[in-house]
Write a protein that holds these residues in place. Sequence first.
Motif, PDB file in Angstrom:
ATOM      1  N   ASP A  57      28.112  59.510  51.868  1.00 59.44           N
ATOM      2  CA  ASP A  57      27.057  60.427  51.447  1.00 59.44           C
ATOM      3  C   ASP A  57      26.375  61.083  52.637  1.00 59.44           C
ATOM      4  O   ASP A  57      26.301  60.500  53.733  1.00 59.44           O
ATOM      5  CB  ASP A  57      25.987  59.680  50.636  1.00 59.44           C
ATOM      6  CG  ASP A  57      26.492  59.206  49.284  1.00 59.44           C
ATOM      7  OD1 ASP A  57      27.200  59.985  48.620  1.00 59.44           O
ATOM      8  OD2 ASP A  57      26.193  58.059  48.904  1.00 59.44           O
ATOM      9  N   ILE A  58      25.843  62.274  52.417  1.00 60.64           N
ATOM     10  CA  ILE A  58      24.897  62.876  53.348  1.00 60.64           C
ATOM     11  C   ILE A  58      23.533  62.282  53.035  1.00 60.64           C
ATOM     12  O   ILE A  58      23.057  62.360  51.902  1.00 60.64           O
ATOM     13  CB  ILE A  58      24.853  64.407  53.192  1.00 60.64           C
ATOM     14  CG1 ILE A  58      26.192  65.031  53.596  1.00 60.64           C
ATOM     15  CG2 ILE A  58      23.719  64.994  54.035  1.00 60.64           C
ATOM     16  CD1 ILE A  58      26.272  66.521  53.348  1.00 60.64           C
ATOM     17  N   ASN A  59      22.910  61.667  54.018  1.00 60.84           N
ATOM     18  CA  ASN A  59      21.636  60.975  53.796  1.00 60.84           C
ATOM     19  C   ASN A  59      20.473  61.927  54.074  1.00 60.84           C
ATOM     20  O   ASN A  59      20.207  62.264  55.227  1.00 60.84           O
ATOM     21  CB  ASN A  59      21.551  59.748  54.698  1.00 60.84           C
ATOM     22  CG  ASN A  59      20.396  58.834  54.335  1.00 60.84           C
ATOM     23  OD1 ASN A  59      19.439  59.256  53.690  1.00 60.84           O
ATOM     24  ND2 ASN A  59      20.484  57.577  54.729  1.00 60.84           N
ATOM     25  N   ASP A  60      19.783  62.332  53.018  1.00 62.84           N
ATOM     26  CA  ASP A  60      18.679  63.277  53.204  1.00 62.84           C
ATOM     27  C   ASP A  60      17.401  62.594  53.683  1.00 62.84           C
ATOM     28  O   ASP A  60      16.369  63.254  53.877  1.00 62.84           O
ATOM     29  CB  ASP A  60      18.410  64.067  51.916  1.00 62.84           C
ATOM     30  CG  ASP A  60      18.093  63.178  50.726  1.00 62.84           C
ATOM     31  OD1 ASP A  60      17.978  61.948  50.901  1.00 62.84           O
ATOM     32  OD2 ASP A  60      17.959  63.712  49.604  1.00 62.84           O
ATOM     33  N   GLU A  61      17.439  61.268  53.890  1.00 66.86           N
ATOM     34  CA  GLU A  61      16.283  60.543  54.396  1.00 66.86           C
ATOM     35  C   GLU A  61      16.295  60.406  55.914  1.00 66.86           C
ATOM     36  O   GLU A  61      15.295  60.010  56.516  1.00 66.86           O
ATOM     37  CB  GLU A  61      16.215  59.145  53.756  1.00 66.86           C
ATOM     38  CG  GLU A  61      15.960  59.155  52.252  1.00 66.86           C
ATOM     39  CD  GLU A  61      14.645  59.844  51.912  1.00 66.86           C
ATOM     40  OE1 GLU A  61      13.625  59.574  52.600  1.00 66.86           O
ATOM     41  OE2 GLU A  61      14.626  60.644  50.966  1.00 66.86           O
ATOM     42  N   PHE A  74      22.138  68.995  50.665  1.00 67.22           N
ATOM     43  CA  PHE A  74      21.588  67.891  49.878  1.00 67.22           C
ATOM     44  C   PHE A  74      21.835  68.065  48.377  1.00 67.22           C
ATOM     45  O   PHE A  74      21.630  67.136  47.601  1.00 67.22           O
ATOM     46  CB  PHE A  74      20.092  67.754  50.129  1.00 67.22           C
ATOM     47  CG  PHE A  74      19.741  67.516  51.582  1.00 67.22           C
ATOM     48  CD1 PHE A  74      20.602  66.811  52.415  1.00 67.22           C
ATOM     49  CD2 PHE A  74      18.571  68.014  52.112  1.00 67.22           C
ATOM     50  CE1 PHE A  74      20.283  66.594  53.748  1.00 67.22           C
ATOM     51  CE2 PHE A  74      18.243  67.796  53.442  1.00 67.22           C
ATOM     52  CZ  PHE A  74      19.096  67.087  54.266  1.00 67.22           C
ATOM     53  N   LYS A  75      22.273  69.258  47.985  1.00 68.17           N
ATOM     54  CA  LYS A  75      22.581  69.501  46.573  1.00 68.17           C
ATOM     55  C   LYS A  75      23.924  68.902  46.173  1.00 68.17           C
ATOM     56  O   LYS A  75      24.212  68.773  44.985  1.00 68.17           O
ATOM     57  CB  LYS A  75      22.576  71.010  46.293  1.00 68.17           C
ATOM     58  CG  LYS A  75      21.227  71.684  46.507  1.00 68.17           C
ATOM     59  CD  LYS A  75      21.342  73.189  46.325  1.00 68.17           C
ATOM     60  CE  LYS A  75      20.017  73.880  46.619  1.00 68.17           C
ATOM     61  NZ  LYS A  75      20.133  75.370  46.518  1.00 68.17           N
ATOM     62  N   ILE A  76      24.737  68.557  47.159  1.00 71.88           N
ATOM     63  CA  ILE A  76      26.052  67.958  46.879  1.00 71.88           C
ATOM     64  C   ILE A  76      25.852  66.455  46.766  1.00 71.88           C
ATOM     65  O   ILE A  76      25.738  65.746  47.772  1.00 71.88           O
ATOM     66  CB  ILE A  76      27.066  68.290  47.989  1.00 71.88           C
ATOM     67  CG1 ILE A  76      27.147  69.816  48.170  1.00 71.88           C
ATOM     68  CG2 ILE A  76      28.435  67.714  47.664  1.00 71.88           C
ATOM     69  CD1 ILE A  76      28.034  70.248  49.318  1.00 71.88           C
ATOM     70  N   ILE A 198      36.054  74.768  47.548  1.00 73.00           N
ATOM     71  CA  ILE A 198      35.896  75.571  48.764  1.00 73.00           C
ATOM     72  C   ILE A 198      34.427  75.729  49.120  1.00 73.00           C
ATOM     73  O   ILE A 198      34.037  75.601  50.287  1.00 73.00           O
ATOM     74  CB  ILE A 198      36.557  76.954  48.582  1.00 73.00           C
ATOM     75  CG1 ILE A 198      38.073  76.794  48.452  1.00 73.00           C
ATOM     76  CG2 ILE A 198      36.213  77.880  49.749  1.00 73.00           C
ATOM     77  CD1 ILE A 198      38.784  78.072  48.024  1.00 73.00           C
ATOM     78  N   ILE A 199      33.597  75.996  48.120  1.00 72.27           N
ATOM     79  CA  ILE A 199      32.157  76.174  48.372  1.00 72.27           C
ATOM     80  C   ILE A 199      31.548  74.900  48.930  1.00 72.27           C
ATOM     81  O   ILE A 199      30.830  74.923  49.938  1.00 72.27           O
ATOM     82  CB  ILE A 199      31.438  76.608  47.080  1.00 72.27           C
ATOM     83  CG1 ILE A 199      31.829  78.044  46.719  1.00 72.27           C
ATOM     84  CG2 ILE A 199      29.920  76.493  47.243  1.00 72.27           C
ATOM     85  CD1 ILE A 199      31.280  78.519  45.392  1.00 72.27           C
ATOM     86  N   LYS A 200      31.823  73.783  48.300  1.00 69.96           N
ATOM     87  CA  LYS A 200      31.254  72.520  48.774  1.00 69.96           C
ATOM     88  C   LYS A 200      31.763  72.164  50.158  1.00 69.96           C
ATOM     89  O   LYS A 200      30.996  71.693  51.008  1.00 69.96           O
ATOM     90  CB  LYS A 200      31.571  71.408  47.776  1.00 69.96           C
ATOM     91  CG  LYS A 200      30.802  71.527  46.463  1.00 69.96           C
ATOM     92  CD  LYS A 200      31.124  70.385  45.513  1.00 69.96           C
ATOM     93  CE  LYS A 200      30.293  70.484  44.249  1.00 69.96           C
ATOM     94  NZ  LYS A 200      30.592  69.380  43.294  1.00 69.96           N
ATOM     95  N   GLY A 201      33.045  72.409  50.400  1.00 64.50           N
ATOM     96  CA  GLY A 201      33.593  72.127  51.721  1.00 64.50           C
ATOM     97  C   GLY A 201      32.963  72.998  52.796  1.00 64.50           C
ATOM     98  O   GLY A 201      32.709  72.530  53.922  1.00 64.50           O
TER      99      GLY A 201
END
Length: 257
Positions: A57-61, A74-76, A198-201
């Motif tokens: 995960d991308i950690n938004d904290e 952070f929307k992904i 493609i967008i998320k990547g």
Amino acid sequence: MELCEVLSTCKDHMEFNGYLEDYVSMAEDLSMKWKEVLEEIVEIDPSIKIIVGLRLDINDEVVTNKIIRYKDAFKIKEKALYYPYILYGYTAKGEERAVILAEEYIRTKALYFCISEPMGLLNEHRNALVSCDREHLKDVIESLFAKDQKCGSVQRRLDSSLFPNYEAFEERVVEWSEEIRGSVSDQITGDRDRKEEIIKGTIVTWFLIKKVLYVQYMLDRTLLTQVHQGNIKEQRLMAKKHADHISFISMSELWKL
């Protein structure tokens, strides 16, 4: 847990975790370039293991992620960070080592920053990690496992051989970002079935680009002492400016393409 124990217990959200020799012999979708270099690694040390396709995960904290403020990333919500390969094992002296590996060196560097950051999977083992691309893998593995060199010295030597200073590093990163910006529209219109992928990547890659510019600047002691006279707050502000310099297309605009 020790480094190799942490990595060996990664059983979810990945494609393979085991001996490199087994993976090379069974992988059907491995390109010839990767197959050749990985076979060379097996010859150097057949006990080395590999994790393929780990997702995190991308950690938004995390503070650095809050500072660069790239909200689209952070929307992904699903595990957005993709680690093509992680090699790990023990040196002859029994010391643990792991190599974060991808095709592009800058992407690998950013992935290293993510996995070793506070709350990251390998934060407690960050001094036993090296980020590397395919081209330099054999030299790095020989240095780490055969010659038992320290990760920090190996990483610094590789960094300086590719980018003599931050300006050269930033120039290549910005160039990469512009390449993505210039090609993403054609990618989407040329393959509508993969539009979401493609967008998320693309968003994840821009997140990695912004992150690597910020963190690399903050880690540069020469900039801290010679440019900012030891003022860490000033260095942090300038690091954010470099990350903010990246021009990107918002997720909402990408969906309109």
